[in-house]
Every structure is written in C-alpha cells, then in structure tokens.
Design an enzyme around this catalytic site. Structure first.
Site, PDB file in Angstrom:
ATOM      1  N   PRO A  34     -41.987   1.824  34.768  1.00 32.56           N
ATOM      2  CA  PRO A  34     -41.126   0.799  34.175  1.00 32.56           C
ATOM      3  C   PRO A  34     -41.334   0.680  32.668  1.00 32.56           C
ATOM      4  CG  PRO A  34     -42.333  -0.078  36.055  1.00 32.56           C
ATOM      5  CD  PRO A  34     -42.889   1.278  35.782  1.00 32.56           C
ATOM      6  N   GLY A  35     -40.276   0.408  31.953  1.00 31.76           N
ATOM      7  CA  GLY A  35     -40.381   0.111  30.532  1.00 31.76           C
ATOM      8  C   GLY A  35     -40.557   1.307  29.630  1.00 31.76           C
ATOM      9  N   THR A  36     -40.320   2.509  30.154  1.00 30.72           N
ATOM     10  CA  THR A  36     -40.519   3.677  29.307  1.00 30.72           C
ATOM     11  C   THR A  36     -39.230   4.106  28.616  1.00 30.72           C
ATOM     12  OG1 THR A  36     -40.335   4.944  31.334  1.00 30.72           O
ATOM     13  CG2 THR A  36     -42.519   4.688  30.411  1.00 30.72           C
ATOM     14  N   GLY A  37     -38.153   3.393  28.849  1.00 29.67           N
ATOM     15  CA  GLY A  37     -36.936   3.696  28.116  1.00 29.67           C
ATOM     16  C   GLY A  37     -35.914   4.490  28.903  1.00 29.67           C
ATOM     17  N   LYS A  38     -35.952   4.424  30.218  1.00 36.26           N
ATOM     18  CA  LYS A  38     -34.979   5.172  31.019  1.00 36.26           C
ATOM     19  C   LYS A  38     -33.566   4.640  30.796  1.00 36.26           C
ATOM     20  CE  LYS A  38     -37.161   4.234  34.833  1.00 36.26           C
ATOM     21  NZ  LYS A  38     -38.321   3.536  34.269  1.00 36.26           N
ATOM     22  N   THR A  39     -33.426   3.325  30.906  1.00 33.10           N
ATOM     23  CA  THR A  39     -32.125   2.719  30.690  1.00 33.10           C
ATOM     24  C   THR A  39     -31.640   3.010  29.273  1.00 33.10           C
ATOM     25  OG1 THR A  39     -32.877   0.980  32.165  1.00 33.10           O
ATOM     26  CG2 THR A  39     -30.859   0.567  30.953  1.00 33.10           C
ATOM     27  N   HIS A  88     -72.256 -12.384  29.546  1.00 29.91           N
ATOM     28  CA  HIS A  88     -71.503 -11.500  30.434  1.00 29.91           C
ATOM     29  C   HIS A  88     -70.794 -10.398  29.633  1.00 29.91           C
ATOM     30  CE1 HIS A  88     -68.900 -10.771  34.083  1.00 29.91           C
ATOM     31  NE2 HIS A  88     -68.112 -10.255  33.125  1.00 29.91           N
ATOM     32  N   GLU A  89     -70.070 -10.807  28.604  1.00 27.70           N
ATOM     33  CA  GLU A  89     -69.310  -9.831  27.828  1.00 27.70           C
ATOM     34  C   GLU A  89     -70.237  -8.880  27.075  1.00 27.70           C
ATOM     35  OE1 GLU A  89     -66.284  -9.328  28.328  1.00 27.70           O
ATOM     36  OE2 GLU A  89     -65.932 -11.152  29.478  1.00 27.70           O
TER      37      GLU A  89
END
Ligand code: ADP
Ligand code: MG
Ligand code: ZN
Length: 608
Positions: free
Chosen positions: A211-216, A431-432
């Site tokens: 999704p969102g890779t520019g197919k449309t 923790h980090e």
C-alpha cells in the site's frame, strides 16, 4: 451496444405495466363509487312530482335509469329506475326540462384529473422514492438524470472519463514500473501503428505492490502521458446488494470504454472482486463470482486493436483468481515496490516542490531516517512538516520540521500532555538505554540515531531509533540474533536496576519472538531443523503473517526452540549490561534529564 442494456429496462417496464393495471382497476371500481356518492335514489312518483313542480332541470334518459338534476342546486343528482311511461316526453316538455342529452355528473376535467393525473403523479413519486432507496442502499450517490428512467437500471453509473494532468515525472522512483508502462503509453498514442503490423498490445497490466507505493498514481500518470480518457473504478464499487448488478456494472463500464477508445480503464483494488473462486465452500458469493465472470468475459470479448487498456492494482496478488492472470487478460505484472534510498530522496523532492522549503534542507538525511517508508508516508511527512512550520509561525519548512514529522508519521504524535511520574520516567530511561547499549556493544547492530523518552500517542513511552547505513536486503544470522538481543535489552536493564519488571516491554517481546520464529521457520537458520520451510507466508505485501505448515510435534519443537533462542539472547544482553553498568547509569541519567539524546551524544558519552 443498445442490446447490451436491454435487461436493465425490465424492472422499469414491469413497474409501468403494474401502474396501468392498478389505475384501470381504480377507475372501474373506486373512482365511480366516490364520484357518484351524492346521487340520490328516488322513486318514479317523486320524479314525476318534481317535474310537475318544475324542480327538475336536466334529464338523461338511459335504458335502465333516468338521471336528473335539481333546478335550485344543479350539483344534486337524482336517479330513478326507468318506467314504462308514454307521457314522459310531454311532461318533461311542459316542465321546461332539457332532456335526452347526456348529463355529465361531474366536471369532466375534474374527473380526468382525479382518475388519471393524480394517480400517475402519485406512482411517479413512489417510483422515484423506490429507486432512490435502492440506489442509496447500494451506496450509490445518484444525483442528476431522470430518476424514473434510471429506476431499476441496475444502479449502473454513468462512467465519465476524466483526463488527468499527472505525468510520469510526478511519480518519483519506480523507474522499472515506469519503463514497463511506457510501452502502453506509446501504444495508446498510436494504436493504428500496432494494428498495421498485426501486433496485439497487452490488454491489461496489473500493478502489484504494498500500500502507498504509488500504484494508483502510476495508473493516472499513464493516462496523463497518453492524453486519453481515464475510467477509474474501485473493485469494491462492483460489489452490489443484488446478484447480477455488479455484472451489469462491468458491462456498462466496458461499453462506455469502447465508445471512448482509445482510453484506459483502471480497476483499483481488484482483489475485492478478483479473489479465487474456489476459496472455501462455506462462503459462496454468487454476486462476486458473477461479477468476476463478467469481467473475464468482457476482457476476452473486446477487440484488442481498438485501444482500450485495462490497468488494475492490488496489494494481494496471491489471492487473485488465476483466470485473471492468464495471457490475454492481466498478463503483465508490474511490480511497484517500496522505494529505496534514492527513490525516497526523489519522492521527498517531488512533494517538497509543492511547499516552501528552506534552501539548506538535506533530503538525504531525512530519507535515511525514513527507511521503510512508502511514497504515501513520505508525502505525509512533507505535509506534516509544512503544518508544523505553520504552527511554529514560520514561512518556510526547515530541517527540524521534516525530522520531527518523520517521528510524527512513524511513531505517532509527540504527546506533551501525557505526564509520566518521575519513577516511570526513570524506568523508561533505563529501558531505552538498555536497548541502545546492547545495540552499541554488538558489532553488527545498526548505529543508534536517537533515543527519546517523550511519550507518543501511539502508546510508546519512549523509543530508540536505529538507522542502518544504506539499504539492507539481506540479514545474516548474527544480525538477527543481535537484533533479538537488542529487543531484550530494555527488559534486562529493568531487571538489573530495579529488580522488577514492567509491562513496558510487551512490544519488544512480540518483535523478538517474531524474529526468532521467522529465523527458524522461514529462514532455515536453526541447526536442528535445517533448510526446511516450516511455515507459509500469506500476504507478503501486507505485513506478511505466516501460518505454520508442520506436524503438531514439530510445532512444539519450534516453540521450544524459539524460547531457547530468545532466552540465550536475553542472557547475552544481560551480560553486556552487567559489564557496562557504569555507562548504563551514566547514560540513563543523562537521558532522564534531557528526555532526548542524539546518536552523537550517546556515542560520545559511551566512549568517554
Ligand atoms: P497505492 O499504491 O496504495 O495506490 P497511491 O498511488 O494511492 O498508493 O499513493 C498515495 C500517495 O502517495 C500519492 O497520492 C502520492 O502523493 C504519494 N506517492 C506514493 N508513491 C509515490 C511516488 N513514487 N512518487 C511520488 N508520490 C508518491
Ligand atoms: Mg491505491
Ligand atoms: Zn523497549
């Protein structure tokens, strides 16, 4: 293509016939009863009396009845049975009556309106109402047009071709996909040239990618480059409430396209209708199946030389029906993958053109930090940066805006309102740092870019951002193991320092487990199991969950091994932290005070 639409009119014709029948019934029974209600039945002697008293005005002589009106109030009707009366005419003449002519009981115009016009209007109204209801039930906005004519027309919408101004240059990266699509553009420019040679151009191409890779976007760009009309429809729009409606929509779409050739038909998210037809006997979906069959038929049926190209996009190529992919249909598969570093830089630049950016912004750093982001994510990052600049009262977007919005898009909004207690903040800091320290002390881990303990709306209380140098396509076994160790580092620090553990590590645990499991079942990296695929990947473009494909005994063994791998790494991480406990305190304290530290600060404290 007139006959193609014939079936659509059936419900309309049925409705009209129904209305006519109902109105005929009304006119023979109901309306006369209403209209003649004020006719008074009288006997013959009363009639004669009234005639003698000159009360009667007009008289109609039928074979069965004599109908007459009152002179003083002409709207009152009387009726009496005919009687053998030879003197009748004489009597009537004497009384100055008009007789013999037809007496209309009511105003003829009024009667006509009552019995024909009103019911027609009424049924017309009902027709509109019903057709609106049907359309809105099917999720169709049905503005404009003659609603009566569209009633029962299967909700087929008029496909209006649009011409887009999007060009290939608006799509950054994706060079391969663009090259593959270029041929289609050339074909659309001059279909005749191909027809002359006898070459048949591919009828369809399938754009495949996450999704969102520019197919449309790519599909629109093809239309923009070729300067032809563009019919765009989402697969879900074909899914209808009634069986057969989706199929008739497909018919409509293709007949429209053929009229507008050369043109492009684009079916977005085609997996909604293109799923494998045998998928499970439990959910037989007749409607979807019919729609798909119609689509297959249409794709076979239309003349390839006319210049109609069908593009489709999906992120689930694995579920598509094989019939859709065979030669002559969507035989071209065009992969549209997540952008690489250069691609991300280009995409950022394309979108940055639309906003005002400071001259010294370094897109490469941004693109490096946003590894794994899709084109849509990057577009979003640029837009968030612009919003932030406005919030800050600036006129241009600077580096900091962009950097900050990566975190917004990737890690959720920075949440300043959520206040951690001091103790919680300290735990999160340790923790980090635990993560970061374990990562830094292993040779193959990606360098730490940033650590923060400012909570995010996504729920993370803090996070450690590690950024690889360049893109990575392969991971070695050591790297995976070190990654698992890094994930456990946070929990280890809590154990070491506070002697108790918190819920804060749930996400780490999940990720570590997933990695360990994939290592064994997918990558064949465990010595006991060797190179045997123990699981199958489902939808590789959508997160890629996997299902185990092995016996229950093996599944148990896998579980045991996963536990063992994670525990080993956990112990290793603990050892690293114990050996560097001084640095752990020092760094955690620094983070606790500053809330955010950069990779450079981290390294300089570590190496001091
Ligand atoms: P999908 O692959 O899911 O169809 P879209 O084509 O709808 O993705 O992309 C959504 C948005 O992301 C586009 O409108 C565009 O702004 C941006 N985008 C995605 N990929 C690119 C790209 N390669 N170049 C430029 N913008 C892109
Ligand atoms: Mg899309
Ligand atoms: Zn953690």
């Amino acid at each position: 293509m007139g006959n193609a639409k014939q079936p659509d009119k059936k419900p309309f014709i049925a409705y009209v016939i129904g209305v006519i029948v109902i109105m005929l019934l009304l006119n023979t029974f109901l309306v006369p009863a209403i209209v003649r209600r004020n006719i008074k039945e009288v006997d013959y002697s009363t009639f004669l009396n009234m005639v003698a008293n000159k009360q009667v005005e007009a008289v109609q002589l039928d074979s069965d009845y004599i109908t007459f009106t009152d002179r003083s109030s002409p709207s009152n009707f009387y009726r009496t049975a005919t009687f053998e009366d030879p003197q009748l005419v004489e009597r009537l003449e004497k009384a100055d009556c008009t007789f013999g002519r037809v007496v209309t009981e009511t105003n003829p115009i009024l009667a006509f309106i009552l019995s024909w016009v009103l019911p027609l209007v009424f049924f017309y109204g009902i027709g509109i109402f019903l057709s609106r209801r049907l359309m809105s039930n099917m999720g169709e906005g049905f503005g404009g047009g003659n609603p009566m004519m569209s009633f029962g027309k299967s909700g087929a919408k008029k496909y209006v071709p649009s011409t887009t101004s999007i060009k290939f240059q608006d799509v950054a990266g994706e060079e391969e996909a663009k090259q593959l699509l270029q041929e289609l553009v050339l074909y659309l420019h001059d279909p005749q040239k191909y027809a002359d040679i006898g070459a048949s151009c591919p009828k369809g191409a399938l754009l495949v990618g996450p999704p969102g890779t520019g197919k449309t976007l790519l599909a629109k760009a093809v239309a923009g480059e070729a300067e032809v009309p563009f019919f765009s429809i989402a697969g879900s729009e074909f899914v209808e409430m009634f069986v057969g409606m989706g199929a008739s929509k497909v018919r409509d779409l293709f007949s429209q396209a053929e009229k507008n050739a050369p043109c492009i038909v684009f079916i977005d998210e085609i997996d909604t209708i293109g799923k494998k037809r045998d998928s499970g006997a439990l959910s037989t979906n007749d409607e979807r199946e019919q729609t798909l069959n119609q689509l297959l038929t249409e794709m076979d049926g239309f003349d390839g030389s006319k210049g109609v190209i069908i593009l489709a996009a999906t992120n689930r190529p694995d579920v598509l029906d094989p019939a859709l992919l065979r030669p002559g249909r969507f035989d071209r598969r065009i992969p549209v993958e997540l952008p690489d570093l250069q691609g991300r830089i280009d995409i950022l630049k394309v979108h940055a053109k639309k906003i005002r950016v400071a001259y010294n912004v370094n897109f490469e750093t941004i693109a490096k930090t946003a590894a794994g982001a899709s084109g849509a994510d990057l577009a979003n990052i640029v837009n968030e940066a612009a919003l932030r600049a406005v919030r800050m009262g600036r006129k241009v977007v600077n580096q900091e805006d962009l950097q900050e919005s990566i975190e917004v898009v990737i890690a959720g909004y920075q949440k300043k309102t959520r206040v951690l207690s001091e103790k919680e903040k300290l735990i999160v800091a340790y923790h980090e740092i635990g993560h970061a320290l374990v990562a830094a002390k292993q040779s193959n881990s990606a360098p730490v870019q940033k650590i923060t303990i400012i909570p995010r709306t996504s729920g993370a209380l803090g996070y450690t951002l590690q950024v690889d140098e360049g893109d990575k396509y392969l991971m070695s076994k050591t790297e995976i193991l070190e990654k698992i160790a890094t994930f456990t580092g946070g929990r280890c620090a809590e154990e070491l320092i506070f002697g108790s553990i918190t819920t804060g590590a749930s996400n780490d645990i999940e990720q570590a487990t997933r990695l360990a499991r994939a290592m064994i079942t997918q990558y064949g990296m465990d010595d006991d199991f060797g190179m045997v695929a123990l699981s199958t990947q489902n939808n590789i473009y959508l997160g890629g969950d996997s299902t185990l494909a092995c016996s229950p005994e093996t599944a148990k063994l896998i579980d045991d091994t996963v536990v063992r791998v994670v525990r080993e790494q956990h112990d290793k991480a603990k050892k690293i932290l114990e050996d560097n406990i001084g640095k752990l305190h020092q760094l955690a304290k620094y983070l606790y005070e500053n809330e955010t530290i950069t990779g450079e600060e981290f390294m300089s404290i570590l190496e001091k």
